[in-house]
Scaffold this active site. Structure first.
Site, PDB file in Angstrom:
ATOM      1  CE  LYS A 287      -4.090   1.893   2.334  1.00 54.28           C
ATOM      2  NZ  LYS A 287      -5.033   1.736   3.459  1.00 54.28           N
ATOM      3  CD  GLU A 376     -19.033  -3.192   9.407  1.00 50.58           C
ATOM      4  OE1 GLU A 376     -18.259  -2.369   8.894  1.00 50.58           O
ATOM      5  OE2 GLU A 376     -19.258  -4.332   8.912  1.00 50.58           O
ATOM      6  NE  ARG A 404     -21.571  -3.807   5.294  1.00 48.64           N
ATOM      7  CZ  ARG A 404     -20.491  -4.088   4.596  1.00 48.64           C
ATOM      8  NH1 ARG A 404     -19.331  -3.550   4.928  1.00 48.64           N
ATOM      9  NH2 ARG A 404     -20.526  -4.905   3.572  1.00 48.64           N
TER      10      ARG A 404
END
Length: 644
Positions: A287, A376, A404
């Site tokens: 990244k 979640e 969610r």
């Protein structure tokens, strides 16, 4: 400052142009694409490290696949900047995340190359599988590719999709972009599993040899593709059993390979494109690749804002006086303050320790603050399980991500009346991240659940006091505290902690003719509006209601008895929200008043700065003042006639 793409990149207006280049030129294209992303994001802002990490993959995919006929689904979309630039949006890329400009995420209405709108993680495999099944049903020879990061792979939805895809014959490819990062470093057993694969030199060496050997063997009655597959699987099993996770789900697993080797990517994708059925390609990337500071501190450079690309200095506003903190930092420091006095307190976040500022507690009290990954649903039920044992759990989730876990909030928390504290960060409009991240709906979806307390602080002091109240032993219900992204209004915010009576608001000022009822941070917009209105001889009353559920009925009786013109304001949808609750109260008690609701309208609100979006949605200070003028115009005219 004029930003100019490199000479090769400047010729690419679509993937068709990219395909005209030789393979040797792709290295140059990658260099120019990476530099263009650095140039634009440093000056205009946006997500940074994720797109740098998949430059080579973006080029290889559009070089090999027939996009947009072949369909690419980018999970989350933080990493899709290169994809956007290569698909006709190069010259408009400077408008990325700006009001009325390009979205920071793939968006179906923006381009035919954006096959699926994303913003939340872990949806790509399900979507790509749906596309693959539809293609087969329609007799279309189109390919479906899902690009998903290892962080997004931690979510249950990704495993549900893998589990289903493996038992279909869908022609799809899942590309697992493995960089050990989501926004913060990844956590969990999957991370360790992937590390085992990528660090096994014996496995990787033999894996490549097997693949090369099988590619040279003739297919025919003496050596069928099925025999080759069995031979490959048996040798892999002897070398390293860790590859069996994906193959147990009936995916053909390939990799890991270097995700920054464009030649290797092109060759591999070309081979995989012709292999039918569900496949998974595991690539290793960095990244922030190509910008050394982003490679070294990947969390910081996920979305750094504006920066000097040469020195790496992140440009921040300078102030001559103390400034208010971010609400998330008030949460992060206050939970530590509370936990030091209450050993029952725990903090939980699904992969947002930096964004929620729970990172402070994780550093100071690592045994009492948990990052559970992008999960979640698990975060909510984990909190519920801990609450059954007497712990006071502050479950910190962004408002739009909390959507969610609605079932868990109902089934595992509210029905069992467990006192989990839901701290909903990014409640209300969030700005440049746009509609996938706006926290517009939490008031309605929590307000309809029994046993639920819903609160919103107007400032930092109120946030601290609500957090203090929620962790008291006397509170035995689920307790929601919603607060916005960004700064508050109190530079001196470390105020003494005080209990707030649940369901009780406060009258900030008396007034005449009209009352304004605010919930949460927009109460500060009301204060500014009233300051302006008083110079015009208008004097609205202002009530900070604090709670959307339960409502302060005593205060509402006072308001409806005294005023026949009322404005409600909230940083949430007006459909089923706080204003709707006030209307329900009015109808139930048979009051008759002109009530106007200000808040997020019943439509999808796109991206822009908070200032631009509050103005567009009609609940900034100027809009509030104008609404007061409009509603009191008739009263003023009548009073003037009487006085005359």
């Amino acid at each position: 400052m004029e930003i100019t793409p490199g000479p090769l990149l400047n010729t690419i207006n679509s993937p068709a142009d990219l395909k005209k280049l030789s393979r040797e030129q792709l290295h140059k294209v990658c260099d120019e694409l990476r530099q263009y992303i650095i140039d634009v994001v440093s000056v205009h802002g946006g997500h940074f490290g994720a797109s740098l990490g998949v430059v080579e993959l973006s080029v290889a995919l559009h070089y090999i696949y027939n996009t947009p006929y072949d369909q690419l689904v980018w999970d989350v979309g933080h990493q899709a900047y290169g994809h956007k630039i290569l698909t006709g949006r190069r010259d408009n890329f400077i408008t990325n995340r700006r009001y009325k400009g390009l979205s920071g995420f793939p968006k179906r209405t923006e381009s035919e190359y954006d096959t699926f709108g994303v913003g939340h993680s872990s949806t790509s495999i399900s979507a790509a599988l749906g596309m693959a099944i539809a293609a087969k049903y329609k007799g279309e020879n189109r390919k479906s590719v899902a690009v998903i990061g290892d962080g997004a792979m931690t979510a249950g939805m990704a495993f549900e999709a893998l589990n289903h895809a493996g038992v279909t014959d869908a022609d799809m490819l899942v590309i697992l972009n493995d960089n050990c990062m989501s926004i913060d470093p990844n956590v969990g057993a999957l991370k360790e599993y992937l590390t085992d694969i990528t660090t096994s030199h014996t496995y990787n060496k033999v894996r490549d040899e097997i693949w090369n050997m099988l590619g040279k063997l003739p297919a025919g009655k003496n050596f069928s593709r099925s025999m080759a597959s069995k031979m490959e699987a048996s040798i892999k099993g002897m070398v390293n059993k860790s590859s069996n996770l994906f193959e147990a789900l009936k995916f053909r697993y390939f990799g890991p390979i270097d995700g920054h080797n464009i030649s290797k990517l092109v060759d591999t994708l070309k081979d995989l494109r012709d292999i039918p059925g569900p496949k998974l390609l595991h690539i290793i990337t960095v990244k922030g690749k190509g910008y050394s500071l982003a490679e070294k501190d990947q969390t910081k450079w996920h979305a750094p804002g504006l920066f000097d690309k040469l020195s790496g200095e992140i440009i921040k506003k300078t102030y001559t006086s103390p400034q208010p903190p971010k609400y998330q930092d008030v949460f992060g420091h206050t939970i530590i303050e509370l936990a030091e006095k209450n050993d029952k307190i725990f903090g939980i976040t699904p992969a947002m320790p930096s964004g929620s500022s729970l990172k402070f507690m994780m550093e100071k009290m690592p045994a009492r603050a948990l990052d559970v990954g992008i999960c979640e649903q698990h975060a909510v039920t984990l909190s519920a399980g801990m609450a059954t044992q007497g712990l006071r759990v502050f479950c910190n989730i962004y408002s739009s991500f909390m959507q969610r876990a609605f079932d868990q909030a109902v089934h595992d928390v509210a029905i069992q009346k467990l006192p989990v504290v839901f701290c909903l960060d990014r409640a209300g409009l969030v700005g440049e991240d746009g509609p996938t991240h706006h926290g517009a709906y939490d008031i309605p979806y929590f307000r309809c659940i029994p046993n639920m307390i819903i609160s919103a602080p107007m400032n930092e002091q109120e946030l601290r006091n609500l957090m203090f109240t929620a962790q008291l032993d006397s509170q035995q219900y689920p307790f929601v505290i919603r607060y916005p992204r960004g700064e508050g209004v109190m530079p001196e915010w470390r105020t003494p902690l005080q209990e707030v009576a649940v369901g009780k608001g406060r009258k900030i000022k008396d007034g005449r003719d009209i009352a304004i009822l605010s919930l949460g941070h927009p109460g500060n917009f009301v204060t500014v509006a009233i300051r302006e209105l008083r110079t015009e001889g208008l004097d609205p009353a202002h009530y900070d209601m604090r709670f959307a559920k339960p409502l302060d009925e005593e205060l509402l009786h006072e308001v409806f008895t005294k005023y026949d013109k009322i404005i409600t304001i909230e940083d949430g949808t007006i459909v089923g929200g706080f204003g709707s609750a006030v209307l329900e109260f009015m109808a139930q008690h048979k009051y008759n008043a002109d009530v106007q609701l200000l808040g997020i309208p019943d439509r999808i609100v796109e991206h822009g700065t908070l200032k631009e979006l509050h103005k567009e949605c009609g609940y900034d200070a100027a809009a509030i003042a104008e609404k007061v003028r409009e509603m009191t115009k008739e009263s003023i005219s009548v009073n003037t006639v009487i006085a005359g």
